[in-house]
Design a protein around this motif. Structure first.
Motif, PDB file in Angstrom:
ATOM      1  N   LEU A  80       0.833  -1.206   0.000  1.00  0.00           N
ATOM      2  CA  LEU A  80       0.000   0.000   0.000  1.00  0.00           C
ATOM      3  C   LEU A  80       0.865   1.252   0.000  1.00  0.00           C
ATOM      4  N   GLU A  81       1.948   1.241   0.824  1.00  0.00           N
ATOM      5  CA  GLU A  81       2.862   2.388   0.845  1.00  0.00           C
ATOM      6  C   GLU A  81       3.489   2.607  -0.522  1.00  0.00           C
ATOM      7  N   ALA A  82       3.892   1.493  -1.162  1.00  0.00           N
ATOM      8  CA  ALA A  82       4.531   1.608  -2.485  1.00  0.00           C
ATOM      9  C   ALA A  82       3.536   2.109  -3.536  1.00  0.00           C
ATOM     10  N   LEU A  83       2.305   1.593  -3.503  1.00  0.00           N
ATOM     11  CA  LEU A  83       1.312   1.982  -4.512  1.00  0.00           C
ATOM     12  C   LEU A  83       0.910   3.454  -4.383  1.00  0.00           C
ATOM     13  N   GLU A  84       1.084   4.033  -3.185  1.00  0.00           N
ATOM     14  CA  GLU A  84       0.732   5.444  -2.989  1.00  0.00           C
ATOM     15  C   GLU A  84       1.948   6.357  -3.086  1.00  0.00           C
ATOM     16  N   SER A  85       3.122   5.814  -3.450  1.00  0.00           N
ATOM     17  CA  SER A  85       4.348   6.619  -3.509  1.00  0.00           C
ATOM     18  C   SER A  85       4.435   7.416  -4.810  1.00  0.00           C
ATOM     19  N   ASP A  86       5.374   8.385  -4.811  1.00  0.00           N
ATOM     20  CA  ASP A  86       5.533   9.266  -5.977  1.00  0.00           C
ATOM     21  C   ASP A  86       6.028   8.509  -7.209  1.00  0.00           C
ATOM     22  N   TYR A  87       6.965   7.535  -6.998  1.00  0.00           N
ATOM     23  CA  TYR A  87       7.525   6.865  -8.171  1.00  0.00           C
ATOM     24  C   TYR A  87       6.494   5.974  -8.869  1.00  0.00           C
ATOM     25  N   VAL A  88       5.537   5.448  -8.103  1.00  0.00           N
ATOM     26  CA  VAL A  88       4.473   4.670  -8.744  1.00  0.00           C
ATOM     27  C   VAL A  88       3.515   5.602  -9.496  1.00  0.00           C
ATOM     28  N   ARG A  89       3.207   6.760  -8.895  1.00  0.00           N
ATOM     29  CA  ARG A  89       2.347   7.728  -9.614  1.00  0.00           C
ATOM     30  C   ARG A  89       3.031   8.189 -10.901  1.00  0.00           C
ATOM     31  N   THR A  90       4.378   8.401 -10.829  1.00  0.00           N
ATOM     32  CA  THR A  90       5.115   8.815 -12.031  1.00  0.00           C
ATOM     33  C   THR A  90       5.066   7.724 -13.098  1.00  0.00           C
ATOM     34  N   ALA A  91       5.242   6.472 -12.663  1.00  0.00           N
ATOM     35  CA  ALA A  91       5.205   5.358 -13.622  1.00  0.00           C
ATOM     36  C   ALA A  91       3.840   5.268 -14.295  1.00  0.00           C
ATOM     37  N   ARG A  92       2.770   5.445 -13.517  1.00  0.00           N
ATOM     38  CA  ARG A  92       1.425   5.403 -14.109  1.00  0.00           C
ATOM     39  C   ARG A  92       1.224   6.564 -15.069  1.00  0.00           C
ATOM     40  N   ALA A  93       1.765   7.761 -14.702  1.00  0.00           N
ATOM     41  CA  ALA A  93       1.609   8.938 -15.561  1.00  0.00           C
ATOM     42  C   ALA A  93       2.313   8.753 -16.902  1.00  0.00           C
ATOM     43  N   LYS A  94       3.391   7.922 -16.895  1.00  0.00           N
ATOM     44  CA  LYS A  94       4.125   7.672 -18.147  1.00  0.00           C
ATOM     45  C   LYS A  94       3.403   6.653 -19.031  1.00  0.00           C
ATOM     46  N   GLY A  95       2.325   6.082 -18.508  1.00  0.00           N
ATOM     47  CA  GLY A  95       1.553   5.125 -19.311  1.00  0.00           C
ATOM     48  C   GLY A  95       2.001   3.680 -19.160  1.00  0.00           C
ATOM     49  N   ILE A  96       2.845   3.400 -18.160  1.00  0.00           N
ATOM     50  CA  ILE A  96       3.282   2.014 -17.943  1.00  0.00           C
ATOM     51  C   ILE A  96       2.084   1.186 -17.475  1.00  0.00           C
ATOM     52  N   SER A  97       2.022  -0.042 -17.961  1.00  0.00           N
ATOM     53  CA  SER A  97       0.857  -0.883 -17.647  1.00  0.00           C
ATOM     54  C   SER A  97       0.759  -1.131 -16.141  1.00  0.00           C
ATOM     55  N   GLU A  98      -0.489  -1.352 -15.668  1.00  0.00           N
ATOM     56  CA  GLU A  98      -0.719  -1.562 -14.232  1.00  0.00           C
ATOM     57  C   GLU A  98      -0.026  -2.845 -13.744  1.00  0.00           C
ATOM     58  N   THR A  99       0.028  -3.848 -14.616  1.00  0.00           N
ATOM     59  CA  THR A  99       0.705  -5.098 -14.234  1.00  0.00           C
ATOM     60  C   THR A  99       2.185  -4.870 -13.966  1.00  0.00           C
ATOM     61  N   ARG A 100       2.849  -4.085 -14.850  1.00  0.00           N
ATOM     62  CA  ARG A 100       4.280  -3.799 -14.666  1.00  0.00           C
ATOM     63  C   ARG A 100       4.500  -2.914 -13.435  1.00  0.00           C
ATOM     64  N   VAL A 101       3.600  -1.960 -13.224  1.00  0.00           N
ATOM     65  CA  VAL A 101       3.705  -1.093 -12.045  1.00  0.00           C
ATOM     66  C   VAL A 101       3.639  -1.935 -10.774  1.00  0.00           C
TER      67      VAL A 101
END
Length: 310
Positions: free
Chosen positions: A201-222
């Motif tokens: 949960l901490e990782a999924l709410e972190s900045d680097y995960v939000r950045t990865a999602r913003a770049k369009g990386i798939s949810e599975t890879r995130v």
């Protein structure tokens, strides 16, 4: 690596000295244990001198350590069987039970912890929280009794005691080890699953995960590459501690399911005041815990290269 290896060897030598002294302090004079308290004092004194127990403790320890490294672990007071052979004959059962329990605990913990984090604050999350809560709250022996009642006495699906070598009958071996492995893994999988959920949960709410999602990386890879990898370090730390507790839990589990491992050997030897066997089993378990924790530390470097650089 070399520094950690030396530190581990130093710690093992220190612990062997501590175990050697504690065994004599707790169990008493080995010669009295061999001959009994009603033996003639002259006979006790003569045997103590013959066996070298009248020498200073540090001399006895160095002599014992030398024989230990040479493979001479002494003989059982009760059966006269060589201690090393007695432990070696029972060690495979304990190692198999511990390995199966560990695989089960880690597999379930990662699967349920990730699922609870992804489906947080839903009925799935609540159900997993209840399941892990039960695993933590119920002691091992109680879980064992419930499993035996349900799967052995009521459903008659799995045997409740004993084992056969895996090389002779793989299916029979696994069916007999199933209930003990589930019992032993219950508390450890629950703790690991809760920790995995929190860190995910901490990782999924972190900045680097939000950045990865913003770049369009798939949810599975995130989920599997970015979030899970950064959540594994604290899980590995707890796993290292849990492995040492698994060896302790194996003593209770082997006793309940009548498995011929070193847990039962230890209990029988303590009750029979079999000094050499108790000492040998504790040495084996201690070294096993140290080596396992050393391997877990090496795994840190694989999961996070920054740890290897430090």
């Amino acid at each position: 690596m070399a520094r950690r290896t030396l530190a581990m060897l130093f710690a093992i030598v220190f612990l062997t000295a501590l175990i050697f002294l504690l065994m004599r302090a707790v169990l008493g004079d080995p010669v009295v244990l061999m001959l009994g308290r009603d033996a003639d004092p002259d006979t006790i004194a003569r045997l103590r001198q013959d066996l070298g127990f009248d020498r200073p403790p540090y001399v006895q320890y160095l002599d014992w350590l030398g024989r230990l490294l040479g493979g001479d672990w002494g003989r059982s007071f009760r059966t006269s069987e060589p201690v090393f052979r007695a432990i070696l004959a029972r060690l495979p059962v304990t190692l198999e039970l511990t390995a199966l329990s560990l695989l089960l605990a880690v597999g379930l913990a990662l699967a349920l912890g990730i699922l609870a984090a992804v489906r947080s604050h839903t009925k799935v999350d609540l159900g997993i929280a209840l399941l892990t809560g039960l695993g933590i709250a119920m002691p091992n022996f109680w879980i064992a009794i419930l499993l035996i009642f349900l799967f052995s006495l009521q459903l008659r699906l799995l045997p409740s005691s004993g084992t056969v070598p895996f090389t002779e009958d793989p299916v029979g071996n696994l069916t007999r080890m199933a209930l003990p492995a589930v019992t032993l893994s219950a508390a450890y999988f629950s703790n690991l699953a809760r920790l995995t959920r929190t860190k995910m949960l901490e990782a999924l709410e972190s900045d680097y995960v939000r950045t990865a999602r913003a770049k369009g990386i798939s949810e599975t890879r995130v989920l599997w590459v970015h979030a899970l990898r950064n959540s594994l370090l604290p899980v590995l730390s707890v796993l290292g501690i849990s492995i040492s507790r698994l060896f302790g839990g194996a003593v209770v589990t082997e006793t309940v399911f009548a498995l011929p491992g070193i847990g039962i050997l230890l209990v029988d030897s303590i009750l029979g005041r079999d000094f050499p066997v108790v000492q040998g089993v504790i040495i084996v378990v201690t070294v096993g815990v140290f080596v396992t924790n050393f391997l877990v530390e090496l795994a840190y470097g694989i999961v996070d290269p920054r740890v290897r650089l430090q």
